[in-house]
Design an enzyme around this catalytic site. Structure first.
Site, PDB file in Angstrom:
ATOM      1  N   THR A  74       0.839  -1.213   0.000  1.00 34.45           N
ATOM      2  CA  THR A  74       0.000   0.000   0.000  1.00 34.45           C
ATOM      3  C   THR A  74       0.868   1.254   0.000  1.00 34.45           C
ATOM      4  OG1 THR A  74      -0.241   0.086   2.412  1.00 34.45           O
ATOM      5  CG2 THR A  74      -1.896  -1.171   1.195  1.00 34.45           C
TER       6      THR A  74
ATOM      7  N   LEU B  27      19.171  -5.171   5.345  1.00 32.95           N
ATOM      8  CA  LEU B  27      19.957  -4.848   4.141  1.00 32.95           C
ATOM      9  C   LEU B  27      21.407  -5.286   4.307  1.00 32.95           C
ATOM     10  CD1 LEU B  27      18.887  -1.203   3.201  1.00 32.95           C
ATOM     11  CD2 LEU B  27      17.958  -3.362   2.359  1.00 32.95           C
TER      12      LEU B  27
ATOM     13  N   HIS C 144       8.377   3.551   8.927  1.00 34.54           N
ATOM     14  CA  HIS C 144       8.157   2.695  10.091  1.00 34.54           C
ATOM     15  C   HIS C 144       6.835   3.087  10.757  1.00 34.54           C
ATOM     16  CE1 HIS C 144       9.154   0.031  13.372  1.00 34.54           C
ATOM     17  NE2 HIS C 144       8.713   0.975  14.184  1.00 34.54           N
TER      18      HIS C 144
HETATM   19  C1  GAR Z   1       3.724  -0.713   6.723  1.00 37.06           C
HETATM   20  O1  GAR Z   1       2.879  -0.479   7.810  1.00 37.06           O
HETATM   21  C2  GAR Z   1       5.140  -0.263   7.050  1.00 37.06           C
HETATM   22  O2  GAR Z   1       5.176   0.875   7.851  1.00 37.06           O
HETATM   23  C3  GAR Z   1       5.661  -1.460   7.790  1.00 37.06           C
HETATM   24  O3  GAR Z   1       5.164  -2.563   7.066  1.00 37.06           O
HETATM   25  C4  GAR Z   1       3.895  -2.216   6.482  1.00 37.06           C
HETATM   26  C5  GAR Z   1       3.920  -2.552   5.007  1.00 37.06           C
HETATM   27  O4  GAR Z   1       2.662  -2.350   4.420  1.00 37.06           O
HETATM   28  N1  GAR Z   1       7.100  -1.462   7.865  1.00 37.06           N
HETATM   29  C6  GAR Z   1       7.772  -1.871   8.946  1.00 37.06           C
HETATM   30  O5  GAR Z   1       7.225  -2.360   9.919  1.00 37.06           O
HETATM   31  C7  GAR Z   1       9.267  -1.711   8.864  1.00 37.06           C
HETATM   32  N2  GAR Z   1       9.880  -1.872  10.152  1.00 37.06           N
HETATM   33  P1  GAR Z   1       2.503  -2.194   2.848  1.00 37.06           P
HETATM   34  O6  GAR Z   1       3.210  -3.400   2.199  1.00 37.06           O
HETATM   35  O7  GAR Z   1       1.019  -2.228   2.624  1.00 37.06           O
HETATM   36  O8  GAR Z   1       3.133  -0.888   2.430  1.00 37.06           O
END
Ligand code: GAR
Length: 208
Positions: free
Chosen positions: A13, A94, A110
Site C-alpha cells: 500500500t 539490508l 516505520h
Molecule cells: C507498513 O505499515 C510499514 O510501515 C511497515 O510494514 C507495512 C507494510 O505495508 N514497515 C515496517 O514495519 C518496517 N519496520 P505495505 O506493504 O502495505 O506498504
C-alpha cells in the site's frame, strides 16, 4: 529526475501511495525505476505490474546462503543506478555494503513514532500489538534515513495518530497507514527529489 527503487515484502500500500503520488503530481521530479520484492507472492508485485513498472523478486529462499542472496540483491539494485532507495514495508535486513554504498540515499517507513516501538522485532502488525499492549494514547509513523542500526537513522517526517479504546492491531494499522504513512512517505520523497532535505550532525532538516 530522481530515480527511485522501491523494496517491498507484502501488500504494497505504501508503494501504491508513491505510484499515486507521482501520477497526481504530489511527488514531482521523480520516477520509479524498479520494484524489488523478497517475496514472490507479495501483492506489491502485482501493483507494480499494473502500473507498468519494472519489478522482480530476489528471495533469500532461492540462494544457498545469505552472502549469495546479498550479492544477487545488490546486483538487482545497482543495475538500475537508483538515486534513492525506498524501503516500503521491506522486512529484510539490508546488506551492510548497500548501506555504505547508498549512505543517506535509503529511506524507510516505520509504523510508529520512533524512538518508541521500533528496533529489532518491531515490524508490521507487531508494532501495533505492542502499542495496544502498552496502552499508549498516541502513535503514528516515521520516515527516516537508513543507517547501520535498526530504525536509528536521521528522521525526516513523523505524524501522530490517536489510539482508540476499541482498536485492534488491524484497525490501528489501517488508521496509521491512512492518516500517517501514505501521507508522509510521498511527502518525504518529494522533498528529497526537490532538494529540500539536508542532513547535518546526524539529523535531517527540511529546507523551506
Ligand atoms: C507498513 O505499515 C510499514 O510501515 C511497515 O510494514 C507495512 C507494510 O505495508 N514497515 C515496517 O514495519 C518496517 N519496520 P505495505 O506493504 O502495505 O506498504
Amino acid at each position: 529526475m530522481l530515480k527511485i527503487l522501491v523494496c517491498v515484502s507484502g501488500g504494497g500500500t505504501n508503494l501504491q501511495a508513491i505510484i499515486d503520488g507521482i501520477a497526481c503530481g504530489e511527488i514531482t521530479n521523480a520516477r520509479i525505476v524498479r520494484v524489488i520484492s523478497n517475496n514472490r507472492n507479495a501483492y506489491a508485485l502485482e501493483r507494480a505490474g499494473a502500473a507498468g513498472i519494472d519489478a522482480c523478486c530476489v528471495s533469500p529462499k532461492e540462494y544457498a546462503d545469505r552472502e549469495q542472496f546479498h550479492e544477487a540483491f545488490l546486483q538487482a539494485v545497482e543495475e538500475k543506478e537508483p538515486d534513492l532507495i525506498v524501503l516500503a514495508g521491506f522486512l529484510v535486513v539490508l546488506p551492510e555494503k548497500m548501506i555504505q554504498n547508498y549512505r543517506n540515499r535509503i529511506i524507510n517507513i516505520h509504523p510508529s513514532l520512533i524512538p518508541s516501538f521500533c528496533g529489532k522485532g518491531y515490524y508490521g502488525l507487531k508494532v501495533h500489538e505492542k502499542v495496544l499492549e502498552r496502552g499508549v494514547k498516541v502513535t503514528g509513523a516515521t520516515v527516516h534515513f537508513v543507517d547501520e542500526g535498526t530504525d536509528t537513522g536521521p528522521i525526516i517526517f513523523q505524524k501522530a495518530v490517536m489510539v482508540e479504546e476499541k482498536d485492534t492491531p488491524e484497525s490501528l494499522q489501517k488508521r496509521v497507514m491512512e492518516q500517517a504513512e501514505w501521507q508522509i512517505l510521498p511527502r518525504a520523497i518529494d522533498a528529497i527529489a526537490n532538494g529540500r532535505v539536508r542532513i547535518e550532525d546526524g539529523k535531517a532538516w527540511l529546507l523551506k
